[in-house]
Scaffold this motif. Structure first.
Motif, PDB file in Angstrom:
ATOM      1  N   ASN A  93       0.824  -1.176  -0.062  1.00 38.05           N
ATOM      2  CA  ASN A  93       0.001   0.226  -0.206  1.00 38.05           C
ATOM      3  C   ASN A  93       0.797   1.258   0.027  1.00 38.05           C
ATOM      4  N   LEU A  94       0.482   2.211  -0.804  1.00 33.32           N
ATOM      5  CA  LEU A  94       1.249   3.547  -0.719  1.00 33.32           C
ATOM      6  C   LEU A  94       0.525   4.594   0.069  1.00 33.32           C
ATOM      7  N   ASN A  95       1.153   5.159   1.044  1.00 33.62           N
ATOM      8  CA  ASN A  95       0.480   6.173   1.893  1.00 33.62           C
ATOM      9  C   ASN A  95       0.716   7.663   1.281  1.00 33.62           C
ATOM     10  N   ASP A 131       5.492  -6.180 -10.123  1.00 34.27           N
ATOM     11  CA  ASP A 131       4.287  -7.008 -10.513  1.00 34.27           C
ATOM     12  C   ASP A 131       3.371  -7.167  -9.146  1.00 34.27           C
ATOM     13  N   LEU A 132       3.764  -6.435  -7.901  1.00 37.06           N
ATOM     14  CA  LEU A 132       2.936  -6.618  -6.827  1.00 37.06           C
ATOM     15  C   LEU A 132       1.898  -5.890  -7.240  1.00 37.06           C
ATOM     16  N   LYS A 133       0.733  -6.350  -6.147  1.00 32.95           N
ATOM     17  CA  LYS A 133      -0.322  -5.590  -6.487  1.00 32.95           C
ATOM     18  C   LYS A 133      -0.027  -4.321  -5.722  1.00 32.95           C
ATOM     19  N   ILE A 134      -0.361  -3.365  -5.858  1.00 28.68           N
ATOM     20  CA  ILE A 134      -0.533  -1.889  -5.403  1.00 28.68           C
ATOM     21  C   ILE A 134      -1.722  -1.240  -5.168  1.00 28.68           C
ATOM     22  N   SER A 135      -1.964  -0.983  -3.626  1.00 27.59           N
ATOM     23  CA  SER A 135      -3.271  -0.118  -3.309  1.00 27.59           C
ATOM     24  C   SER A 135      -2.768   1.152  -2.821  1.00 27.59           C
ATOM     25  N   ILE A 136      -3.643   2.169  -2.848  1.00 27.71           N
ATOM     26  CA  ILE A 136      -3.326   3.578  -2.464  1.00 27.71           C
ATOM     27  C   ILE A 136      -4.127   3.586  -1.239  1.00 27.71           C
ATOM     28  N   LYS A 137      -3.701   4.499  -0.341  1.00 31.28           N
ATOM     29  CA  LYS A 137      -4.320   5.233   0.742  1.00 31.28           C
ATOM     30  C   LYS A 137      -4.540   6.526   0.728  1.00 31.28           C
ATOM     31  N   THR A 138      -5.386   7.322   0.441  1.00 25.12           N
ATOM     32  CA  THR A 138      -5.311   9.006   0.068  1.00 25.12           C
ATOM     33  C   THR A 138      -6.123   9.562   0.890  1.00 25.12           C
ATOM     34  N   GLU A 162      -6.788  -1.257  -5.109  1.00 28.70           N
ATOM     35  CA  GLU A 162      -7.993  -0.377  -4.556  1.00 28.70           C
ATOM     36  C   GLU A 162      -7.562   0.732  -4.154  1.00 28.70           C
ATOM     37  N   LEU A 163      -8.595   1.706  -3.900  1.00 30.18           N
ATOM     38  CA  LEU A 163      -8.048   3.016  -3.549  1.00 30.18           C
ATOM     39  C   LEU A 163      -9.068   3.397  -2.357  1.00 30.18           C
ATOM     40  N   ILE A 164      -8.185   3.344  -1.254  1.00 30.70           N
ATOM     41  CA  ILE A 164      -8.866   3.809   0.249  1.00 30.70           C
ATOM     42  C   ILE A 164      -8.967   5.164   0.526  1.00 30.70           C
ATOM     43  N   VAL A 165      -9.970   5.632   0.473  1.00 33.20           N
ATOM     44  CA  VAL A 165     -10.037   7.050   0.633  1.00 33.20           C
ATOM     45  C   VAL A 165     -10.513   7.802   1.867  1.00 33.20           C
ATOM     46  N   HIS A 166      -9.665   8.507   2.521  1.00 31.39           N
ATOM     47  CA  HIS A 166      -9.914   9.175   3.907  1.00 31.39           C
ATOM     48  C   HIS A 166     -10.366  10.691   3.476  1.00 31.39           C
ATOM     49  N   PRO A 167     -11.722  11.001   3.341  1.00 32.41           N
ATOM     50  CA  PRO A 167     -11.764  12.052   2.491  1.00 32.41           C
ATOM     51  C   PRO A 167     -11.833  13.506   3.235  1.00 32.41           C
ATOM     52  N   GLN A 184     -18.442  10.596  -2.533  1.00 34.74           N
ATOM     53  CA  GLN A 184     -19.406  10.022  -3.589  1.00 34.74           C
ATOM     54  C   GLN A 184     -18.704  10.532  -5.132  1.00 34.74           C
ATOM     55  N   GLU A 185     -18.092  11.439  -5.156  1.00 37.20           N
ATOM     56  CA  GLU A 185     -17.500  11.823  -6.313  1.00 37.20           C
ATOM     57  C   GLU A 185     -16.557  10.835  -6.982  1.00 37.20           C
ATOM     58  N   ALA A 186     -15.933  10.167  -5.918  1.00 36.29           N
ATOM     59  CA  ALA A 186     -14.894   8.977  -6.164  1.00 36.29           C
ATOM     60  C   ALA A 186     -15.932   7.802  -6.629  1.00 36.29           C
ATOM     61  N   ARG A 187     -16.943   7.681  -5.972  1.00 34.88           N
ATOM     62  CA  ARG A 187     -17.773   6.389  -6.211  1.00 34.88           C
ATOM     63  C   ARG A 187     -18.034   6.536  -7.864  1.00 34.88           C
ATOM     64  N   ALA A 188     -18.652   7.787  -8.105  1.00 31.00           N
ATOM     65  CA  ALA A 188     -19.232   7.980  -9.423  1.00 31.00           C
ATOM     66  C   ALA A 188     -17.898   8.025 -10.628  1.00 31.00           C
ATOM     67  N   LYS A 189     -16.679   8.140 -10.102  1.00 31.94           N
ATOM     68  CA  LYS A 189     -15.687   8.272 -11.235  1.00 31.94           C
ATOM     69  C   LYS A 189     -14.507   7.250 -11.143  1.00 31.94           C
ATOM     70  N   SER A 190     -14.357   6.521  -9.866  1.00 38.20           N
ATOM     71  CA  SER A 190     -13.245   5.817  -9.914  1.00 38.20           C
ATOM     72  C   SER A 190     -13.431   4.609 -10.433  1.00 38.20           C
ATOM     73  N   GLN A 191     -12.105   4.169 -11.430  1.00 43.99           N
ATOM     74  CA  GLN A 191     -12.103   3.164 -12.085  1.00 43.99           C
ATOM     75  C   GLN A 191     -11.593   2.031 -11.223  1.00 43.99           C
ATOM     76  N   ASN A 192     -11.061   2.145 -10.273  1.00 44.58           N
ATOM     77  CA  ASN A 192     -10.578   1.437  -9.255  1.00 44.58           C
ATOM     78  C   ASN A 192     -11.418   1.018  -8.430  1.00 44.58           C
ATOM     79  N   PRO A 193     -11.525  -0.285  -7.678  1.00 42.50           N
ATOM     80  CA  PRO A 193     -12.195  -0.517  -6.481  1.00 42.50           C
ATOM     81  C   PRO A 193     -12.052   0.460  -5.341  1.00 42.50           C
ATOM     82  N   LEU A 194     -13.014   0.612  -4.370  1.00 46.20           N
ATOM     83  CA  LEU A 194     -13.145   1.806  -3.627  1.00 46.20           C
ATOM     84  C   LEU A 194     -13.286   1.192  -2.281  1.00 46.20           C
TER      85      LEU A 194
END
Ligand SMILES: Cc1cc2nc3c(=O)[nH]c(=O)nc-3n(C[C@H](O)[C@H](O)[C@H](O)COP(=O)(O)O)c2cc1C
Length: 310
Positions: A93-95, A131-138, A162-167, A184-194
């Motif tokens: 995961n990327l911080n 080739d590791l799976k990378i998720s982001i916490k943003t 996945e994209l983990i969002v702390h809004p 909600q904006e992320a939900r509408a536009k994200s191509q990645n799992p949230l």
């Protein structure tokens, strides 16, 4: 139809140690993922001793642990990623969320969000280099919620696990309400799992969240689980909490850290755990002052055997 919900334990530096993660998983059953507090690349070696203890596979047995990296340098990220892979990790995961001023001032954590062009380039390099799976916490930006649109466009270019969002913004620190309309904006536009993260401290909060966002299926929870480690567990009795406390204390004692350090760790936790004991804030004060393990045990025993809702 009811969606199946997935829960993650948020990384909390200094608190959700390997001892804590294992005690939690043992007593309350493992959550889907436990995020390991951030690691930073170093010049001379991959891990400091303390960091190595966190990531050793035998210290994460029986749980799905995801190490987190805090950096804005692709070479450092990739070096650390390779080292983590050699320990058997498949996902990192990327911080991009840490709000600390010193971290942000160096352009890391949520400070990196201020430089979307550089961030894009960094992501391009790390996705090409492992080739590791990378998720982001943003977080959603540095100073203004409007920053998130551009960030989301960048995240959408990459196949995130996945994209983990702390809004919140970096400048919000932990103040105010999370900006759920931006999520909600992320939900509408994200191509990645949230995955949503932020201020879900009680069962009522979680219930209300799912009422507001019935289609959400993944939550990361931090402080709520510190306050009440059984928050997500059907059996959340006082006895269970006693077992958890004993298990964690024994693990810290076994580390040979010395009583002072063990007490420091346990006292830090009680700042959160005391929320389970309404009306007993005085005991929290007493706990802060104790100097010996025996005194500590005595105060905790008083608390655990007190009436009141667990
Ligand atoms: C003491 C403390 C330490 C934290 N350490 C980290 C960390 O190492 N990495 C990270 O991504 N977030 C860290 N966080 C942020 C949490 O993971 C989480 O995003 C934040 O607390 C919001 O979620 P919550 O409202 O459920 O607690 C930390 C938070 C706290 C309170």
């Amino acid at each position: 139809m009811e969606h199946k919900k997935t829960y993650y334990f948020a990384p909390m530096e200094g608190i959700t140690t390997w001892n804590y993660r294992l005690a939690h998983a043992k007593v309350y059953g493992p959550l889907s993922k436990y995020f390991i507090p951030f690691l930073e690349p170093h010049e001379k070696r991959d891990f400091k001793t303390r960091e190595l203890k966190e990531i050793l596979p035998e210290h994460n047995e029986g749980i799905y642990a995801v190490p987190q990296i805090l950096t804005n340098r692709a070479d450092g990220f990739l070096r650390l990623a390779r080292a983590l892979k050699s320990f058997g990790y498949e996902e990192i995961n990327l911080n991009l969320g840490c709000p600390s001023r010193t971290v942000a001032a160096k352009g890391k954590g949520s400070g990196f969000l201020e430089k979307p062009g550089e961030l894009d380039h960094f992501l391009e390099e790390i996705f090409a280099g492992t080739d590791l799976k990378i998720s982001i916490k943003t977080r959603i930006g540095k100073d203004r919620p409007e920053e998130f649109e551009r960030l989301l466009e960048i995240y959408n270019k990459y196949p995130l696990e996945e994209l983990i969002v702390h809004p919140r913004l970096q400048t919000d620190h932990y103040k105010g309400e999370p900006r759920r309309q931006v999520y909600q904006e992320a939900r509408a536009k994200s191509q990645n799992p949230l995955c949503y993260n932020g201020d879900l401290f009680t069962r009522q909060h979680i219930k209300a969240f799912f009422e507001q966002f019935p289609k959400e299926d993944c939550l990361m929870i931090g402080r709520g689980l510190l306050m009440d480690p059984g928050l997500l567990c059907e059996d959340n009795s006082r006895e269970k909490f006693r077992e958890f406390h004993e298990c964690l204390l024994a693990a810290y004692v076994e580390q040979d850290l010395g009583d002072t350090n063990v007490l420091f760790k346990m006292k830090e936790l009680w700042a959160y755990q005391i929320h389970q004991f309404p009306g007993r804030e005085k005991d929290a004060k007493k706990l802060r002052k104790v100097q010996r393990l025996s005194e500590y045990m005595q105060v905790v025993e008083e608390l655990l055997s007190s009436d009141g809702s667990a």
